[in-house]
Design a protein around this motif. Structure first.
Motif, PDB file in Angstrom:
ATOM      1  N   HIS A  89       0.848  -1.193   0.000  1.00 37.91           N
ATOM      2  CA  HIS A  89       0.000   0.000   0.000  1.00 37.91           C
ATOM      3  C   HIS A  89       0.883   1.242   0.000  1.00 37.91           C
ATOM      4  O   HIS A  89       1.733   1.395   0.867  1.00 37.91           O
ATOM      5  N   LEU A  90       0.675   2.108  -0.984  1.00 31.93           N
ATOM      6  CA  LEU A  90       1.447   3.352  -1.047  1.00 31.93           C
ATOM      7  C   LEU A  90       0.506   4.526  -0.798  1.00 31.93           C
ATOM      8  O   LEU A  90      -0.545   4.625  -1.447  1.00 31.93           O
ATOM      9  N   HIS A  91       0.873   5.408   0.122  1.00 31.00           N
ATOM     10  CA  HIS A  91       0.112   6.641   0.325  1.00 31.00           C
ATOM     11  C   HIS A  91       0.685   7.655  -0.659  1.00 31.00           C
ATOM     12  O   HIS A  91       1.725   8.250  -0.410  1.00 31.00           O
ATOM     13  N   CYS A  97      -4.427   6.628  -2.633  1.00 26.99           N
ATOM     14  CA  CYS A  97      -3.672   5.432  -2.277  1.00 26.99           C
ATOM     15  C   CYS A  97      -3.497   4.594  -3.533  1.00 26.99           C
ATOM     16  O   CYS A  97      -4.373   4.551  -4.397  1.00 26.99           O
TER      17      CYS A  97
END
Ligand code: NI
Length: 138
Positions: A89-91, A97
């Motif tokens: 998961h990348l913010h 996201c």
């Protein structure tokens, strides 16, 4: 890996010119590597068509402020936990996201989980990258 074989190919001059231009644009050093990659790419497509064991990566871009969406996506991934290898998961920024979900299983099952995730209401952009376990390519 087995030994290397050489073979000659007869091809229309104009078609070869177009092929050379295309592989040059893609930074190939020579025709052999480009042809090997094209063959492998076709073999991978065939693995998916034949419902063999395959791998893929599902990308999901979404706004995490959207009500219940994160929970819904997590629940769907749990529903298919036996097919999901890992999730990253990348913010991306304050709102967006990006999830990268590696999946492995029979072609049809992997496509199903990808479709379920990508079609979730609120997902802004979703893609399935279809690749291989590599078992039939070496
Ligand atoms: Ni996030």
């Amino acid at each position: 890996m087995s030994g290397t074989k050489r073979f000659g190919v007869s091809i229309d001059e104009e078609l070869l010119k177009r092929f050379d231009k295309k592989i040059e644009d893609r930074s190939y050093d020579n025709r052999s590597e480009a042809i090997r990659d094209m063959i492998r790419d076709r073999l991978v497509e065939r693995e998916w068509e034949e419902d063999d064991e395959v791998m893929g990566v599902v990308t999901l871009l979404y706004d995490h402020h959207r009500r219940n969406l994160s929970d819904k996506l997590t629940q769907r991934q749990h529903d298919f936990h036996d097919l999901i290898v890992t999730t990253t998961h990348l913010h991306v920024d304050e709102d967006n996201c990006l999830e990268l979900i590696a999946v492995q299983g029979k072609g049809r099952e992997v496509r199903e989980v990808a479709n379920e995730l990508i079609s979730t209401k609120g997902v802004v952009h979703g893609k399935l990258l279809a690749t291989s376990t590599g078992a039939a390519l070496s």
